[in-house]
Design an enzyme around this catalytic site. Structure first.
Site, PDB file in Angstrom:
ATOM      1  N   CYS A   2       0.775  -1.256  -0.077  1.00 47.76           N
ATOM      2  CA  CYS A   2       0.029   0.034  -0.076  1.00 47.76           C
ATOM      3  C   CYS A   2       0.957   1.188   0.027  1.00 47.76           C
ATOM      4  CB  CYS A   2      -0.742   0.117   1.215  1.00 47.76           C
ATOM      5  SG  CYS A   2      -1.781  -1.273   1.474  1.00 47.76           S
ATOM      6  N   ARG A  27       2.946  -0.145  -6.384  1.00 45.47           N
ATOM      7  CA  ARG A  27       3.197  -0.940  -5.048  1.00 45.47           C
ATOM      8  C   ARG A  27       1.824  -1.408  -4.675  1.00 45.47           C
ATOM      9  NH1 ARG A  27       7.101   1.808  -1.708  1.00 45.47           N
ATOM     10  NH2 ARG A  27       8.773   2.545  -3.444  1.00 45.47           N
ATOM     11  N   TRP A  74      -3.419  -2.303  -1.191  1.00 41.80           N
ATOM     12  CA  TRP A  74      -3.195  -3.843  -1.683  1.00 41.80           C
ATOM     13  C   TRP A  74      -4.122  -4.385  -0.604  1.00 41.80           C
ATOM     14  CZ3 TRP A  74      -0.570  -8.200   0.330  1.00 41.80           C
ATOM     15  CH2 TRP A  74      -0.698  -9.321  -0.415  1.00 41.80           C
ATOM     16  N   ASN A 104      -0.872   1.389   5.957  1.00 42.26           N
ATOM     17  CA  ASN A 104      -0.254   0.158   5.504  1.00 42.26           C
ATOM     18  C   ASN A 104       0.125  -0.771   6.909  1.00 42.26           C
ATOM     19  OD1 ASN A 104      -0.443   1.610   3.344  1.00 42.26           O
ATOM     20  ND2 ASN A 104       1.780   1.992   3.340  1.00 42.26           N
ATOM     21  N   GLY A 105       0.086  -2.141   6.352  1.00 43.19           N
ATOM     22  CA  GLY A 105       0.453  -2.916   7.191  1.00 43.19           C
ATOM     23  C   GLY A 105      -0.846  -4.036   7.893  1.00 43.19           C
ATOM     24  N   GLU A 483      13.234 -18.997 -11.511  1.00 45.30           N
ATOM     25  CA  GLU A 483      13.010 -17.351 -12.001  1.00 45.30           C
ATOM     26  C   GLU A 483      12.112 -17.428 -12.999  1.00 45.30           C
ATOM     27  OE1 GLU A 483      12.709 -14.852 -10.645  1.00 45.30           O
ATOM     28  OE2 GLU A 483      13.127 -13.151 -11.821  1.00 45.30           O
ATOM     29  N   LYS A 487       8.416 -15.796 -13.202  1.00 47.66           N
ATOM     30  CA  LYS A 487       8.075 -14.418 -14.120  1.00 47.66           C
ATOM     31  C   LYS A 487       6.806 -14.736 -15.115  1.00 47.66           C
ATOM     32  CE  LYS A 487       9.988 -12.150 -12.565  1.00 47.66           C
ATOM     33  NZ  LYS A 487      10.729 -11.927 -11.596  1.00 47.66           N
ATOM     34  N   GLU A 490       3.651 -14.958 -12.836  1.00 46.10           N
ATOM     35  CA  GLU A 490       2.950 -13.831 -12.305  1.00 46.10           C
ATOM     36  C   GLU A 490       2.569 -12.760 -12.924  1.00 46.10           C
ATOM     37  OE1 GLU A 490       5.767 -11.501  -9.558  1.00 46.10           O
ATOM     38  OE2 GLU A 490       7.459 -12.120 -10.922  1.00 46.10           O
ATOM     39  N   HIS A 506      11.625 -38.187 -11.270  1.00 43.85           N
ATOM     40  CA  HIS A 506      11.259 -38.618  -9.849  1.00 43.85           C
ATOM     41  C   HIS A 506       9.756 -38.154  -9.568  1.00 43.85           C
ATOM     42  CE1 HIS A 506      15.323 -40.146  -8.896  1.00 43.85           C
ATOM     43  NE2 HIS A 506      15.567 -39.226  -9.552  1.00 43.85           N
ATOM     44  N   LYS A 605       3.915  -4.302  -5.422  1.00 46.89           N
ATOM     45  CA  LYS A 605       5.504  -4.312  -5.348  1.00 46.89           C
ATOM     46  C   LYS A 605       5.836  -3.753  -3.889  1.00 46.89           C
ATOM     47  CE  LYS A 605       9.365  -3.534  -8.127  1.00 46.89           C
ATOM     48  NZ  LYS A 605       9.658  -4.642  -8.837  1.00 46.89           N
TER      49      LYS A 605
HETATM   50  C1  F6R Z   1       8.922 -11.285  -8.343  1.00 46.77           C
HETATM   51  C2  F6R Z   1       9.077 -10.188  -7.432  1.00 46.77           C
HETATM   52  C3  F6R Z   1       8.934 -10.737  -5.844  1.00 46.77           C
HETATM   53  C4  F6R Z   1       9.943 -10.035  -4.942  1.00 46.77           C
HETATM   54  C5  F6R Z   1       9.828 -10.393  -3.447  1.00 46.77           C
HETATM   55  C6  F6R Z   1      11.045  -9.858  -2.500  1.00 46.77           C
HETATM   56  O1  F6R Z   1       8.912 -10.747  -9.711  1.00 46.77           O
HETATM   57  O2  F6R Z   1       9.543  -9.194  -7.508  1.00 46.77           O
HETATM   58  O3  F6R Z   1       9.049 -12.121  -5.671  1.00 46.77           O
HETATM   59  O4  F6R Z   1      11.383 -10.429  -5.396  1.00 46.77           O
HETATM   60  O5  F6R Z   1       8.474  -9.866  -3.270  1.00 46.77           O
HETATM   61  O6  F6R Z   1      11.170  -8.274  -2.432  1.00 46.77           O
HETATM   62  P1  F6R Z   1      12.190  -7.613  -2.553  1.00 46.77           P
HETATM   63  O7  F6R Z   1      13.488  -7.998  -3.180  1.00 46.77           O
HETATM   64  O8  F6R Z   1      12.033  -6.173  -2.404  1.00 46.77           O
HETATM   65  O9  F6R Z   1      12.664  -7.807  -1.093  1.00 46.77           O
END
Ligand code: F6R
Length: 610
Positions: A2, A27, A74, A104-105, A483, A487, A490, A506, A605
Site C-alpha cells: 500500500c 506498489r 493492496w 499500511n500493514g 525465476e 516470471k 506472475e 522422480h 511491489k
Molecule cells: C517477483 C518479485 C518478488 C520480490 C519479492 C522480494 O517478480 O518481484 O518475488 O522479489 O517480493 O522483494 P524484495 O526484493 O523487495 O525484498
C-alpha cells in the site's frame, strides 16, 4: 504494497496527494482514495479503479483542501471494494466524520479491538483491520489528535504506518510507524508524509526517515517527533534527489519491457568503475568480517531468494565457504542452530520487505551480528539495519515483476563471491583480472541477448495458448529456471513450475504430454550431456521442448525441439545472461494474453506486510 501520502499546507494539496499516489500506485492497486479537510468538514473520494479515475472523481466532485491524506491499497482484510478502500472515517455515528485515517500493514488484534469498539457503539462499514484504528483514535480523542494517536498505538499489535487527521484540528496530520516505512517531507510552511520519498519527488527533497515506534506531529511550521519511549527526538533531515525520469515510459509499451532493456545500463552502473576486488566494496571493516566467518546464511523472498540460490553455487565453488539460503518468512519462525561466526546476507530490491527484515532481526536476536545486505534502495530499512551493504544501481523498478533488480543483485552477489574469495586467499591475481574482465563485458553481452527479442516473440505467441509450462535447468541454472517460471506465472497467469532437470523422472515427468511446453536452459557447461539425456526423456513422451542453448552446444531444432541460440557461453556468469530470454518470454506471452503486465492481479511491489 500500500502507499500513503499526507500533507498540511496553505494551498490545495489534492494535486500533490494524487501525484504521490500515481508514483506509488505500482506498489498496490486494488483501490485508492483521498480525504481532505474542506470548509470545516472531512470529504473523501474512493475508487476501485486506478488513480487516474480517482483524479477525475476528485475533479468532478470539486474536492480540495489544505490538509489531507491519500492511499493506494493492496487488500489484506476485506475485498478490493469501495467500502474497504482507505481513507476510513470515524465519527459518522455522531453526525459527521471526525477522524480520517490511512494505514499500511496489518493489525493482528483487530478482531478484539473491533468487538470492544462495537460494544461502545461504533458501527463498522468495512471488513478491514484499518477501520478499528480510525474508531479507536476517535474513541480516545479528547481534543488533541497527537495524544489520541499515542494512546491508540499502544493498543495495536502488528505492523503499521498510519496517517490521520481530525476535523477539529484543521492544520495537523499525525503519522506513526511500527514495522512499515513512513517518511516526513519538510517544506516551507508546509509538511508532508509518505510511505516512500518517491511520492514527494518534485514537492520536497528534504526527507526524514522515521524509525520504528516514532509518532510525528505535522503542522504548517512544525515537525515534532516522539520516539517509542515517548521522548521528543530530532531525526536527521536528508536531501534526497529522486530521479523521476524512471516514471517515463519512453518508446516502450510497459515498464517491464523498459526495465528489461535497461539491464545493460543497470548492470554497468552496479559494477561502477571497480578497478579491483576488495572486501571494502561492501563497507568499512568488511575484510575483518569476511576473514572470520565460518559460513553464510542468505535470507530473502521471491526473486531475491532465487538470486541467493544462484549465489550459493558461486560462493561454494569459488570462495569455498558453505552457504545456506533460506526463504525469509520460513526462517524467522523455525528453530535453527545459530553460529555467531555466520555472515547473514539479506537480498532485497526494496529493502523494506517485512519478512526479510524480520528474518534479519531474528538472526541478530540469535547472536549473529555480522550482517550484510544487497539492496537497491540506499535509504531503506535493510541498509540501515545491516553492518555492511552493497547498493545495486538498478534504478527505480516500477514493473511489479522484478527484472533489472534481479540481474543487478546477481552482479553484486558475484562481486561478493570474489571479495569473499579474496579475503580468504582463494582468488589469484590472474583469476581476479579474468573475472573483472568478464564482469565489465556483461553489459555488452546482455545487449546481444536482448537482440533475440523477435525470435522469442514468435515463441510467446504459441505459449499464450497454454495453461501450464515446465522449466528445467541444472546446477547454477536451476535457480534461473525457478525465476523464469515465477516470471511467467506472475504476469501471464500460466501455471509454471521449475525443476532441476535430473529430478523430472522422480515425479513431474507424469505431467509431460504433447500439450506441455518444457522450457530448457542449456548452457555449455559440465552438465550439458546430462541435460541432453533429460531432454530426451521429455521428447520421448511427446513433450515440446523450447531450448535456450549456448551457441556451441550442438543442440539443433527438430520436430518437437525448438532452439534459440544464445550468442556466447559466459562461464560462471552464464546465469545472468540466461535470465534475459526468460524475462522476454514471460513478458511477450503476457502481452499476447492481454494481461496487465506492470500490475499483475493480486500482487504488489514492495511487500511490507507479513
Ligand atoms: C517477483 C518479485 C518478488 C520480490 C519479492 C522480494 O517478480 O518481484 O518475488 O522479489 O517480493 O522483494 P524484495 O526484493 O523487495 O525484498
Amino acid at each position: 504494497m500500500c502507499g500513503i501520502v499526507g500533507a498540511v499546507a496553505q494551498r490545495d494539496i489534492t494535486p500533490i496527494l494524487l501525484q504521490g499516489l500515481k508514483r506509488l500506485e505500482y506498489r498496490g492497486y486494488d483501490s485508492c482514495g483521498v480525504a481532505v479537510h474542506s470548509d470545516g468538514e472531512l470529504r473523501r473520494a474512493r475508487s476501485t479503479q486506478r488513480v487516474a479515475e480517482l483524479e477525475s472523481q476528485v475533479q468532478r466532485e470539486h474536492l480540495s483542501g489544505f490538509t489531507g491524506i491519500a492511499h493506494t491499497r493492496w487488500a489484506t482484510h476485506g475485498a478490493p471494494a469501495t467500502h474497504n478502500a482507505h481513507p476510513h472515517f470515524s465519527g459518522q455515528g455522531k453526525g459527521v466524520a471526525r477522524i480520517a485515517l490511512v494505514h499500511n500493514g496489518i493489525i493482528e488484534n483487530y478482531e478484539e479491538l473491533r468487538t470492544e469498539l462495537q460494544a461502545v457503539g461504533y458501527v463498522f462499514e468495512s471488513q478491514t483491520d484499518t477501520e478499528v484504528i480510525a474508531h479507536l483514535i476517535d474513541h480516545l480523542y479528547g481534543g488533541d489528535l497527537f495524544e489520541a494517536v499515542q494512546q491508540a498505538t499502544r493498543r495495536l499489535n502488528g505492523a503499521y504506518a498510519i496517517a490521520v487527521f481530525c476535523r477539529d484540528e484543521p492544520h495537523r496530520v499525525v503519522g506513526a510507524r511500527h514495522g512499515s516505512p513512513l517518511v516526513v517531507g519538510r517544506g516551507k510552511n508546509e509538511n508532508f508524509l509518505a510511505s516512500d520519498a518517491l511520492a514527494l519527488a518534485g514537492t520536497t527533497d528534504q526527507i526524514i526517515y522515521l524509525e520504528d515506534g516514532d509518532i510525528v506531529d505535522l503542522q504548517l511550521a512544525r515537525v515534532w517527533i516522539v520516539d517509542v519511549d515517548g521522548h521528543s527526538v530530532e531525526r536527521e533531515v536528508h536531501t534526497v534527489h529522486i530521479h523521476t525520469g524512471a516514471a517515463e515510459l519512453g518508446p516502450y509499451r510497459h515498464y517491464m519491457q523498459k526495465e528489461i532493456f535497461e539491464q545493460p545500463r543497470a548492470v554497468g552502473d552496479t559494477l561502477q568503475a571497480i578497478e579491483s576486488i576488495t572486501p571494502e566494496l561492501f563497507g568499512d571493516g568488511a575484510y575483518k568480517v569476511f576473514k572470520n566467518i565460518d559460513n553464510l546464511l542468505i535470507l530473502a523472498c521471491g526473486t531475491s531468494y532465487y538470486a541467493g540460490l544462484t549465489a550459493r553455487y558461486w560462493i561454494e565453488s569459488i570462495a569455498k565457504i558453505p552457504v545456506n539460503v533460506e526463504i525469509a518468512s520460513e526462517y524467522r519462525y523455525r528453530d535453527s542452530v545459530p553460529n555467531p561466526r555466520t555472515l547473514v546476507v539479506t537480498i532485497s530490491q526494496s529493502g523494506e520487505t517485512a519478512d526479510t527484515l524480520a528474518a534479519l532481526k531474528h538472526a541478530r536476536g540469535l547472536g549473529m551480528e555480522n550482517t550484510l545486505t544487497i539492496c537497491n534502495v540506499a535509504t531503506s530499512a535493510m541498509v540501515r539495519e545491516c553492518k555492511l551493504s552493497y547498493i545495486t544501481r538498478a534504478g527505480v523498478e516500477i514493473g511489479v515483476a522484478s527484472t533489472k533488480a534481479f540481474t543487478t543483485q546477481l552482479t553484486a552477489l558475484f562481486l561478493l563471491t570474489l571479495a569473499l574469495a579474496q579475503a580468504n586467499g582463494r582468488l589469484s591475481d590472474e583469476e581476479e583480472a579474468e573475472q573483472l574482465k568478464a564482469l565489465r563485458h556483461l553489459p555488452v553481452a546482455i545487449g546481444a541477448v536482448l537482440a533475440l527479442e523477435p525470435q522469442i516473440m514468435a515463441w510467446a505467441d504459441r505459449f499464450a495458448t497454454k495453461e501450464n509450462a515446465l522449466f528445467l535447468g541444472r546446477g547454477m541454472h536451476y535457480p534461473i529456471a525457478l525465476e523464469g517460471a515465477l516470471k511467467l506465472k506472475e504476469i501471464s497467469y500460466i501455471h509454471a513450475e521449475a525443476y532441476p532437470a535430473g529430478e523430472l523422472k522422480h515425479g513431474p515427468l507424469a505431467l509431460v504430454t504433447e500439450h506441455m511446453p518444457v522450457v530448457t536452459i542449456a548452457p555449455r557447461d559440465g552438465l550439458l550431456e546430462k541435460l541432453k539425456s533429460n531432454m530426451q526423456e521429455v521428447h520421448a513422451r511427446g513433450g515440446e521442448l523450447y531450448v535456450f542453448a549456448d551457441a556451441d552446444t550442438k543442440i539443433g531444432s527438430s520436430d518437437g525441439i525448438h532452439v534459440i541460440r544464445m550468442p556466447e557461453h559466459y562461464g560462471k556468469l552464464s546465469p545472468i545472461l540466461h535470465t534475459i530470454p526468460l524475462q522476454l518470454l514471460a513478458y511477450h506471452t503476457a502481452c499476447a494474453r492481454g494481461t496487465d503486465v506492470d500490475k499483475p492481479r493480486n500482487l504488489a511491489k514492495s511487500v511490507t506486510v507479513e
